[in-house]
Design a protein around this motif. Structure first.
Motif, PDB file in Angstrom:
ATOM      1  N   ALA A   1     -61.873  41.191  10.318  1.00  0.00           N
ATOM      2  CA  ALA A   1     -63.229  41.684  10.570  1.00  0.00           C
ATOM      3  C   ALA A   1     -63.384  42.146  12.016  1.00  0.00           C
ATOM      4  O   ALA A   1     -64.017  43.175  12.295  1.00  0.00           O
ATOM      5  CB  ALA A   1     -64.247  40.589  10.256  1.00  0.00           C
ATOM      6  N   LEU A   2     -62.789  41.398  12.940  1.00  0.00           N
ATOM      7  CA  LEU A   2     -62.887  41.751  14.354  1.00  0.00           C
ATOM      8  C   LEU A   2     -62.184  43.076  14.635  1.00  0.00           C
ATOM      9  O   LEU A   2     -62.684  43.918  15.405  1.00  0.00           O
ATOM     10  CB  LEU A   2     -62.270  40.647  15.209  1.00  0.00           C
ATOM     11  N   SER A   3     -61.028  43.304  14.004  1.00  0.00           N
ATOM     12  CA  SER A   3     -60.297  44.551  14.224  1.00  0.00           C
ATOM     13  C   SER A   3     -61.099  45.755  13.748  1.00  0.00           C
ATOM     14  O   SER A   3     -61.112  46.811  14.396  1.00  0.00           O
ATOM     15  CB  SER A   3     -58.938  44.503  13.525  1.00  0.00           C
ATOM     16  N   VAL A   4     -61.796  45.606  12.624  1.00  0.00           N
ATOM     17  CA  VAL A   4     -62.602  46.714  12.096  1.00  0.00           C
ATOM     18  C   VAL A   4     -63.815  46.958  12.986  1.00  0.00           C
ATOM     19  O   VAL A   4     -64.159  48.115  13.301  1.00  0.00           O
ATOM     20  CB  VAL A   4     -63.035  46.414  10.647  1.00  0.00           C
ATOM     21  N   ALA A   5     -64.477  45.891  13.427  1.00  0.00           N
ATOM     22  CA  ALA A   5     -65.642  46.042  14.298  1.00  0.00           C
ATOM     23  C   ALA A   5     -65.262  46.724  15.610  1.00  0.00           C
ATOM     24  O   ALA A   5     -65.978  47.617  16.090  1.00  0.00           O
ATOM     25  CB  ALA A   5     -66.267  44.673  14.568  1.00  0.00           C
ATOM     26  N   LEU A   6     -64.130  46.333  16.196  1.00  0.00           N
ATOM     27  CA  LEU A   6     -63.690  46.943  17.453  1.00  0.00           C
ATOM     28  C   LEU A   6     -63.297  48.408  17.246  1.00  0.00           C
ATOM     29  O   LEU A   6     -63.600  49.260  18.090  1.00  0.00           O
ATOM     30  CB  LEU A   6     -62.505  46.157  18.026  1.00  0.00           C
ATOM     31  N   ALA A   7     -62.643  48.696  16.118  1.00  0.00           N
ATOM     32  CA  ALA A   7     -62.259  50.081  15.830  1.00  0.00           C
ATOM     33  C   ALA A   7     -63.491  50.967  15.656  1.00  0.00           C
ATOM     34  O   ALA A   7     -63.529  52.115  16.121  1.00  0.00           O
ATOM     35  CB  ALA A   7     -61.379  50.130  14.583  1.00  0.00           C
ATOM     36  N   LEU A   8     -64.515  50.432  15.011  1.00  0.00           N
ATOM     37  CA  LEU A   8     -65.747  51.197  14.844  1.00  0.00           C
ATOM     38  C   LEU A   8     -66.445  51.418  16.176  1.00  0.00           C
ATOM     39  O   LEU A   8     -66.959  52.510  16.453  1.00  0.00           O
ATOM     40  CB  LEU A   8     -66.685  50.466  13.878  1.00  0.00           C
ATOM     41  N   ALA A   9     -66.449  50.377  17.014  1.00  0.00           N
ATOM     42  CA  ALA A   9     -67.082  50.506  18.326  1.00  0.00           C
ATOM     43  C   ALA A   9     -66.385  51.565  19.168  1.00  0.00           C
ATOM     44  O   ALA A   9     -67.023  52.267  19.969  1.00  0.00           O
ATOM     45  CB  ALA A   9     -67.076  49.161  19.046  1.00  0.00           C
ATOM     46  N   ALA A  10     -65.072  51.702  18.980  1.00  0.00           N
ATOM     47  CA  ALA A  10     -64.297  52.696  19.731  1.00  0.00           C
ATOM     48  C   ALA A  10     -64.180  54.026  18.991  1.00  0.00           C
ATOM     49  O   ALA A  10     -63.474  54.938  19.461  1.00  0.00           O
ATOM     50  CB  ALA A  10     -62.901  52.151  20.021  1.00  0.00           C
TER      51      ALA A  10
END
Length: 412
Positions: free
Chosen positions: A98-107
């Motif tokens: 979940a953290l990897s997806v959230a960070l990818a979306l933020a970037a």
């Protein structure tokens, strides 16, 4: 695997004061809510990113495929290794995903392959963490509180199913990354509960041949199918899942043909979760009033009759009522299966038995949807509903007139 008392010579504390159970239950509720949010948020996100319904649907297909692919092995692992460590590892993977997806979306760097890898990871964590989480919840309550604990667990399942989809839509409206930040939070809560609670997580004693035995992952299924009551119960539950998923797609088509709006269709489909929530409150009463066989047949026949109701009058209210009635007895049926597994399956094989049951039940979902799609291409929706009800009733007739289920009891 008892460890449910306050100290030597004391009696079991009331379930509401059992801190270990309530902590694990809260963590499981967070994990389930996160799963239900993900099941809606990911496809909506992929649809917005690509405009392709096929890509959006691929998320669910990959997640389901991973759950089925690793399901039986997940049960075998739960029977051979420390279940608490398995649960912590599964929750950690879920959190990092979940953290990897959230960070990818933020970037602004999220890609379709990344999202599909997340689907595979979520499916795998369900396969490996599911049996261990179920066994953990049951390890911290005494046998006399098992039904009460399982009834509370049904509230978790149905509550998450009711709240998850609308919550996902609301959060996605606030921003693409918001639902996935919520998934990070729910995963962290689940991991915190798994880490905080200690329980007897060691697997049961293994027979010498149970180590390198070829096909050991299927041992739970073999045991279930060798026991007539367990076999009939699992098969009827699987049939209900298959025909129930087929019914969902069929009533969606039926409501569209009647001119029902998307919002109205969504509200009508919540009947399943509402019925499940109400049914969770009836588990104890139904178990007291009916034998296992009678309960199984009553729930199944109620479903068969309810399937035909929308064929007579296909409005949203009728669909809501039919789904609610169908789901009303499902929590009692699930708790019954759980109790029977704990009563009749050796401890060292329970992980595989639970994983086998979960795999069979999950397999009915895509099969039912595919079957309904093929039928709807050729027949009107009311006819398909009647066919589903007839098929389920035909499968129930031999069990209804047989002696195996009618002669069952909770104590045998």
């Amino acid at each position: 695997m008892t460890a449910t008392l306050e100290g030597p010579g004391t009696t079991a504390v009331p379930l509401r004061r059992n801190r270990r159970f309530q902590t694990l239950w809260a963590g499981s509720a967070a994990a389930m809510l996160g799963t239900c949010v993900a099941d809606t948020a990911y496809p909506l996100l992929l649809l917005a990113m690509t405009g392709s319904p096929t890509v959006a649907g691929a998320f669910g297909a990959v997640q389901f495929g991973a759950s089925v692919l690793f399901g039986l092995h997940g049960g075998a692992v739960a029977d051979r290794h420390d279940r608490r460590r398995i649960l912590i590892l599964a929750d950690t993977v879920r959190l990092l995903t979940a953290l990897s997806v959230a960070l990818a979306l933020a970037a602004h760097r999220l890609t379709v392959p990344h999202a599909l890898l997340a689907a595979a990871a979520i499916g795998a964590t369900m396969a490996y963490g599911g049996p261990s989480r179920m066994l953990a919840l049951r390890a911290v309550v005494p046998p006399e509180q098992l039904r009460q604990a399982l009834s509370q667990d049904e509230l978790r399942v149905n509550g998450a199913a009711l709240a998850g989809p609308p919550l996902a839509g609301f959060l996605l409206g606030l921003g693409r990354a918001v639902p996935f930040l919520a998934l990070v939070l729910t995963s962290a809560l689940a991991l915190g509960a798994s880490t905080a609670v200690r329980f007897d997580s060691r697997p049961g004693p293994r027979a010498p041949a149970d180590g390198p035995e070829k096909g050991a992952a299927f041992a739970g299924l073999r045991y279930l199918f060798a026991h007539r009551v367990l076999r009939d119960t699992v098969l009827v539950a699987a049939a209900l899942n298959l025909t129930g998923s087929a019914m969902l797609l069929t009533v969606m088509v039926l409501l569209r043909e009647h001119g029902t709006s998307a919002a109205g269709t969504g509200l009508a489909l919540t009947g399943e979760a509402v019925g499940g929530l109400l049914g969770a409150l009836l588990v104890t009463r139904l178990h007291r009033g009916l034998s296992p066989g009678a309960l199984l047949l009553a729930v199944a026949w109620t479903g068969a009759l309810a399937f035909a109701l929308p064929a007579l009058a296909g409005g949203p209210a009728v669909v809501f009522a039919a789904l609610a009635v169908t789901a009303l007895g499902v929590p009692a049926l699930r708790v019954m299966l759980d109790v029977l597994v704990f009563q009749r399956v050796p401890e060292e094989m329970r992980g595989r038995a639970m994983a086998g049951t979960m795999t069979l039940l999950m397999a009915g979902l895509p099969l039912g949807t595919m079957t309904a799609g093929l039928l709807l291409d050729r027949l009107p929706a009311p006819t398909v509903l009647v066919l589903l009800a007839t098929a389920l009733a035909a499968a129930l007739l031999p069990l209804t007139f047989g002696r195996t289920l009618r002669g069952t009891s909770w104590t045998e």
